[in-house]
Design a protein around this motif. Sequence first.
Motif, PDB file in Angstrom:
ATOM      1  N   GLU A  61       0.831  -1.203   0.000  1.00 49.97           N
ATOM      2  CA  GLU A  61       0.000   0.000   0.000  1.00 49.97           C
ATOM      3  C   GLU A  61       0.863   1.250   0.000  1.00 49.97           C
ATOM      4  OE1 GLU A  61      -2.273   0.416   3.597  1.00 49.97           O
ATOM      5  OE2 GLU A  61      -0.665  -0.420   4.833  1.00 49.97           O
ATOM      6  N   TYR A  62       0.265   2.354  -0.455  1.00 50.15           N
ATOM      7  CA  TYR A  62       0.924   3.652  -0.369  1.00 50.15           C
ATOM      8  C   TYR A  62       0.827   4.174   1.063  1.00 50.15           C
ATOM      9  CZ  TYR A  62       1.529   4.129  -5.410  1.00 50.15           C
ATOM     10  OH  TYR A  62       1.940   3.956  -6.719  1.00 50.15           O
ATOM     11  N   VAL A  63       1.933   4.722   1.538  1.00 50.72           N
ATOM     12  CA  VAL A  63       1.976   5.298   2.886  1.00 50.72           C
ATOM     13  C   VAL A  63       2.552   6.707   2.798  1.00 50.72           C
ATOM     14  CG1 VAL A  63       2.180   3.078   4.073  1.00 50.72           C
ATOM     15  CG2 VAL A  63       4.249   4.257   3.306  1.00 50.72           C
ATOM     16  N   GLY A  64       2.257   7.500   3.834  1.00 49.71           N
ATOM     17  CA  GLY A  64       2.717   8.883   3.840  1.00 49.71           C
ATOM     18  C   GLY A  64       4.218   9.028   3.983  1.00 49.71           C
ATOM     19  N   GLU A  65       4.839   8.098   4.720  1.00 46.75           N
ATOM     20  CA  GLU A  65       6.285   8.120   4.913  1.00 46.75           C
ATOM     21  C   GLU A  65       6.766   6.716   5.238  1.00 46.75           C
ATOM     22  OE1 GLU A  65       7.044  10.802   8.100  1.00 46.75           O
ATOM     23  OE2 GLU A  65       6.110   9.540   9.622  1.00 46.75           O
ATOM     24  N   ALA A  66       8.056   6.519   5.066  1.00 47.34           N
ATOM     25  CA  ALA A  66       8.646   5.212   5.338  1.00 47.34           C
ATOM     26  C   ALA A  66       9.290   5.221   6.711  1.00 47.34           C
ATOM     27  CB  ALA A  66       9.684   4.882   4.263  1.00 47.34           C
ATOM     28  N   ARG A  67       8.809   4.366   7.598  1.00 45.41           N
ATOM     29  CA  ARG A  67       9.392   4.234   8.933  1.00 45.41           C
ATOM     30  C   ARG A  67       9.594   2.756   9.244  1.00 45.41           C
ATOM     31  NH1 ARG A  67      10.126   8.495  12.149  1.00 45.41           N
ATOM     32  NH2 ARG A  67       9.169  10.474  11.542  1.00 45.41           N
ATOM     33  N   GLY A  68      10.767   2.437   9.774  1.00 45.96           N
ATOM     34  CA  GLY A  68      11.094   1.055  10.088  1.00 45.96           C
ATOM     35  C   GLY A  68      10.124   0.472  11.094  1.00 45.96           C
ATOM     36  N   GLN A  69       9.697  -0.749  10.873  1.00 44.32           N
ATOM     37  CA  GLN A  69       8.707  -1.371  11.755  1.00 44.32           C
ATOM     38  C   GLN A  69       9.275  -1.668  13.137  1.00 44.32           C
ATOM     39  OE1 GLN A  69       7.490  -5.309  10.533  1.00 44.32           O
ATOM     40  NE2 GLN A  69       9.477  -5.795   9.644  1.00 44.32           N
ATOM     41  N   ALA A  70      10.568  -1.965  13.227  1.00 51.81           N
ATOM     42  CA  ALA A  70      11.167  -2.266  14.522  1.00 51.81           C
ATOM     43  C   ALA A  70      11.696  -1.019  15.207  1.00 51.81           C
ATOM     44  CB  ALA A  70      12.292  -3.288  14.358  1.00 51.81           C
ATOM     45  N   SER A  71      12.348  -0.138  14.448  1.00 50.63           N
ATOM     46  CA  SER A  71      12.991   1.036  15.037  1.00 50.63           C
ATOM     47  C   SER A  71      12.096   2.260  15.067  1.00 50.63           C
ATOM     48  CB  SER A  71      14.272   1.385  14.258  1.00 50.63           C
ATOM     49  OG  SER A  71      13.948   1.781  12.931  1.00 50.63           O
ATOM     50  N   GLY A  72      11.149   2.356  14.152  1.00 54.37           N
ATOM     51  CA  GLY A  72      10.331   3.557  14.034  1.00 54.37           C
ATOM     52  C   GLY A  72      11.065   4.716  13.398  1.00 54.37           C
ATOM     53  N   GLU A  73      12.301   4.494  12.956  1.00 59.35           N
ATOM     54  CA  GLU A  73      13.087   5.568  12.373  1.00 59.35           C
ATOM     55  C   GLU A  73      12.669   5.822  10.927  1.00 59.35           C
ATOM     56  OE1 GLU A  73      17.175   4.592  12.761  1.00 59.35           O
ATOM     57  OE2 GLU A  73      17.209   4.825  14.948  1.00 59.35           O
ATOM     58  N   LEU A  74      12.806   7.079  10.516  1.00 64.13           N
ATOM     59  CA  LEU A  74      12.445   7.480   9.165  1.00 64.13           C
ATOM     60  C   LEU A  74      13.453   6.908   8.174  1.00 64.13           C
ATOM     61  CD1 LEU A  74      10.527   9.269   7.428  1.00 64.13           C
ATOM     62  CD2 LEU A  74      12.208  11.103   7.702  1.00 64.13           C
ATOM     63  N   VAL A  75      12.939   6.292   7.122  1.00 66.10           N
ATOM     64  CA  VAL A  75      13.775   5.772   6.041  1.00 66.10           C
ATOM     65  C   VAL A  75      13.659   6.738   4.865  1.00 66.10           C
ATOM     66  CG1 VAL A  75      14.184   3.845   4.465  1.00 66.10           C
ATOM     67  CG2 VAL A  75      13.408   3.410   6.805  1.00 66.10           C
ATOM     68  N   VAL A  76      14.763   7.368   4.515  1.00 66.08           N
ATOM     69  CA  VAL A  76      14.774   8.351   3.434  1.00 66.08           C
ATOM     70  C   VAL A  76      15.119   7.641   2.132  1.00 66.08           C
ATOM     71  CG1 VAL A  76      15.811  10.473   2.582  1.00 66.08           C
ATOM     72  CG2 VAL A  76      15.466  10.160   5.038  1.00 66.08           C
ATOM     73  N   LEU A  77      14.275   7.808   1.119  1.00 65.96           N
ATOM     74  CA  LEU A  77      14.538   7.200  -0.169  1.00 65.96           C
ATOM     75  C   LEU A  77      14.002   8.088  -1.278  1.00 65.96           C
ATOM     76  CD1 LEU A  77      12.147   4.152  -0.699  1.00 65.96           C
ATOM     77  CD2 LEU A  77      11.848   5.782   1.125  1.00 65.96           C
ATOM     78  N   SER A  78      14.511   7.896  -2.479  1.00 65.46           N
ATOM     79  CA  SER A  78      14.150   8.735  -3.613  1.00 65.46           C
ATOM     80  C   SER A  78      12.703   8.482  -4.041  1.00 65.46           C
ATOM     81  CB  SER A  78      15.093   8.469  -4.783  1.00 65.46           C
ATOM     82  OG  SER A  78      16.437   8.717  -4.425  1.00 65.46           O
ATOM     83  N   GLY A  79      12.099   9.493  -4.677  1.00 63.46           N
ATOM     84  CA  GLY A  79      10.737   9.370  -5.173  1.00 63.46           C
ATOM     85  C   GLY A  79       9.786  10.319  -4.475  1.00 63.46           C
ATOM     86  N   ASP A  80       8.650  10.573  -5.118  1.00 63.33           N
ATOM     87  CA  ASP A  80       7.636  11.466  -4.563  1.00 63.33           C
ATOM     88  C   ASP A  80       6.512  10.719  -3.861  1.00 63.33           C
ATOM     89  OD1 ASP A  80       8.975  13.732  -5.458  1.00 63.33           O
ATOM     90  OD2 ASP A  80       7.946  13.747  -7.391  1.00 63.33           O
TER      91      ASP A  80
END
Length: 228
Positions: A131-150
């Motif tokens: 599914e599309y999500v507003g942002e990428a966050r690790g399921q275990a750490s909760g940290e933001l995952v920065v990746l290319s794309g809009d």
Amino acid sequence: MRTRRSAPVPALLSAMALTLPLAACTGDDGDTPPETVTVTVGPDQGEDDGGQSASPTPSAEPSTPVTQSPAAEPLNEPGADDAPFVANTEPDTNSGSGLVEATNLRFGRHDGYDRLVLDLGGSGEPSWRVEYVGEARGQASGELVVLSGDAVLRMDVQGVMYPGEDGAADYTGPDVIAPPPGGAIREVVVDSVFEGTMEIFVGVAAETPFRAYLLESPTRLILDVQNP
């Protein structure tokens, strides 16, 4: 990672240091602290003096994640549907059973869409949710995952064994995929396997239609993302 080592201290310099008068170490007035010079040597360069002149070897830094920069070639998977691309932007889910092992992740570029293939072993059929999500966050750490794309697609595959668990094969695929420009998928990051769920983030150019489906013999999960 290569660890830099300084050149060994010449034996003559060490001998001279041992013959210096005591006053040279304490100062004439007795209140001037001696000047300390730290020399870093490798673990095999302090054997003559019992290793006392060698500083501790720094711990190894974490290895850089494996990154795959594939060519813009298609992945023509046997059994894949060659019919017109029928998809939407709604979550794609499947309820399966059994335990699987993730062994590899591959990228391919087709006419009008990009494809990811997650190779699976084990037994049974996995459950998944894409599914599309507003942002990428690790399921275990909760940290933001920065990746290319809009836009970000989150791909959760459930019933995945940890590498080595009950004889499960190791995952030998890339941790990061950086496709060439021009398609739908801009970057892929394999986050982790946590409590039986493998999480993969897919950075895409825009929220375009996608489809996820399972192919067998061998078992593999396909994600196709339409070009904007």
